[in-house]
Design an enzyme around this catalytic site. Structure first.
Site, PDB file in Angstrom:
ATOM      1  N   GLU A 135       0.826  -1.205   0.000  1.00  0.00           N
ATOM      2  CA  GLU A 135       0.000   0.000   0.000  1.00  0.00           C
ATOM      3  C   GLU A 135       0.865   1.262   0.000  1.00  0.00           C
ATOM      4  O   GLU A 135       0.530   2.251  -0.660  1.00  0.00           O
ATOM      5  CB  GLU A 135      -0.946  -0.006   1.204  1.00  0.00           C
ATOM      6  CG  GLU A 135      -1.891  -1.196   1.244  1.00  0.00           C
ATOM      7  CD  GLU A 135      -2.681  -1.375  -0.043  1.00  0.00           C
ATOM      8  OE1 GLU A 135      -2.940  -0.377  -0.745  1.00  0.00           O
ATOM      9  OE2 GLU A 135      -3.039  -2.518  -0.359  1.00  0.00           O
ATOM     10  N   HIS A 138       1.875   2.011  -3.452  1.00  0.00           N
ATOM     11  CA  HIS A 138       0.859   2.758  -4.201  1.00  0.00           C
ATOM     12  C   HIS A 138       0.991   4.252  -3.923  1.00  0.00           C
ATOM     13  O   HIS A 138       0.846   5.081  -4.823  1.00  0.00           O
ATOM     14  CB  HIS A 138      -0.539   2.286  -3.807  1.00  0.00           C
ATOM     15  CG  HIS A 138      -0.995   1.048  -4.520  1.00  0.00           C
ATOM     16  ND1 HIS A 138      -0.939   0.908  -5.888  1.00  0.00           N
ATOM     17  CD2 HIS A 138      -1.546  -0.100  -4.043  1.00  0.00           C
ATOM     18  CE1 HIS A 138      -1.422  -0.271  -6.228  1.00  0.00           C
ATOM     19  NE2 HIS A 138      -1.782  -0.902  -5.125  1.00  0.00           N
ATOM     20  N   GLU A 205      -1.100  -2.947  -9.786  1.00  0.00           N
ATOM     21  CA  GLU A 205      -0.905  -3.957  -8.743  1.00  0.00           C
ATOM     22  C   GLU A 205       0.430  -4.670  -8.907  1.00  0.00           C
ATOM     23  O   GLU A 205       1.138  -4.929  -7.929  1.00  0.00           O
ATOM     24  CB  GLU A 205      -2.059  -4.971  -8.773  1.00  0.00           C
ATOM     25  CG  GLU A 205      -3.393  -4.408  -8.309  1.00  0.00           C
ATOM     26  CD  GLU A 205      -3.324  -3.779  -6.935  1.00  0.00           C
ATOM     27  OE1 GLU A 205      -2.792  -4.416  -6.006  1.00  0.00           O
ATOM     28  OE2 GLU A 205      -3.798  -2.638  -6.790  1.00  0.00           O
TER      29      GLU A 205
END
Length: 320
Positions: A135, A138, A205
């Site tokens: 995360e 990201h 992803e």
């Protein structure tokens, strides 16, 4: 190349939105569609993270939390953010039995990461670190803004297409598609928008897996976590995600059914493909062990966050 692909896909969505407006209302419809798209993008830029966190009832936590597992979770996120050269994100927990996680925010300075209570209950500390490193990747790659804006535009395209029947048809010569064209676009536009959204998600992803594995310095832990999350997500219903499927691509694993196929009709890459890529990365990093299936274990002390009603799952793994 990844950023160039994202720019091209977002341009396609904007063009699709404008094209739909043109077929519905001619040149004026296209101008209105462009204005609406710009307004929604601006709104998403400033407010989408707050809306998503509120939608999932995310609760901010810090190192003063009474639960040791939560304190360790906060400490690990802080340490990895520092190591990655990132500003400290807002750290939250979502009260939901389904193990999952996502990141949101318009930039690294205004980012937030969220882990479900199920994720903290069912995964080992190393696996949770791997997930949260994904995360943070990201955030580092500035994916959070891209994914949020894409979801907003995709939803706007679907909404606009639903209005097409009410404005298509008749003898309006400024409406090139006529009734048949409007009906066709009403059906095809949301599908096209969804395909673009899915393509962006899959590309992001894979890259976040790679960068996250490097941030945590443990690709095998992330690989193991992905396998567990997919298995457990099938047995726990994520009610907010089911009510708001446009946000599904934000999670590390599809929260709607926990399944994935690496094709145009999936918001996530196939987990097996992601695991193989991580194992190859681990080999390059000199780590030759493989993620083993975790044995069934008793549930650790609750993270003290009331969970959303769902189908019970069997927790696995303890933070050693």
């Amino acid at each position: 190349m990844n950023h160039l692909k994202t720019f091209a896909l977002l341009a396609m969505m904007t063009a699709l939105f404008m094209g739909l407006g043109y077929l519905i209302g001619g040149a004026m419809g296209m101008a209105i569609a462009l204005a609406v798209a710009a307004a929604m993008n601006l709104f998403s830029y400033w407010n989408a993270d707050k809306i998503v966190l509120k939608m999932y009832r995310a609760q901010v936590v810090d190192e003063t939390h009474p639960n040791a597992v939560v304190r360790a979770y906060v400490a690990d996120v802080k340490q990895m953010a520092t190591d990655a050269g990132l500003p400290l994100p807002t750290i939250t927990i979502i009260p939901n039995d389904q193990p999952n996680a996502f990141a949101t925010g318009r930039n690294p300075q205004n980012a937030a990461v969220a882990a479900t209570s199920g994720l903290l209950d069912m995964l080992t500390r190393e696996e949770v670190r791997g997930v949260m490193a994904h995360e943070l990747a990201h955030v580092k790659n500035r994916d959070t803004l891209t994914m949020t804006v894409t979801a907003t535009v995709a939803g706007a395209i679907a909404m606009l297409a639903n209005f097409a029947l009410f404005f298509g048809g008749g003898d309006d010569r400024e409406r090139p598609g006529g009734l048949i064209g409007t009906i066709a676009l009403m059906l095809l536009a949301p599908m096209a928008a969804g395909l673009v959204q899915m393509a962006i998600s899959r590309a992001r992803e894979y890259e976040a897996d790679r960068v996250g594995a490097e941030i945590a310095n443990d690709p095998h832990a992330l690989a193991s976590a992905l396998q567990k999350i997919e298995a457990y997500a099938r047995g726990a219903v994520n009610v907010p995600a089911e009510r708001n499927p446009a946000t599904a691509h934000m999670f590390i694993i599809n929260p709607l059914n926990g399944k994935g196929a690496d094709n145009l009709f999936s918001t996530h890459p196939a987990t097996g493909n992601r695991v193989r890529a991580l194992m190859e990365l681990g080999t390059k990093m000199g780590m030759n062990r493989r993620p083993a299936a975790a044995p069934v274990a008793a549930r650790r002390p609750s993270t003290s966050v009331p969970a959303t009603p769902s189908t019970p799952t069997t927790p696995r793994g303890l933070w050693g």
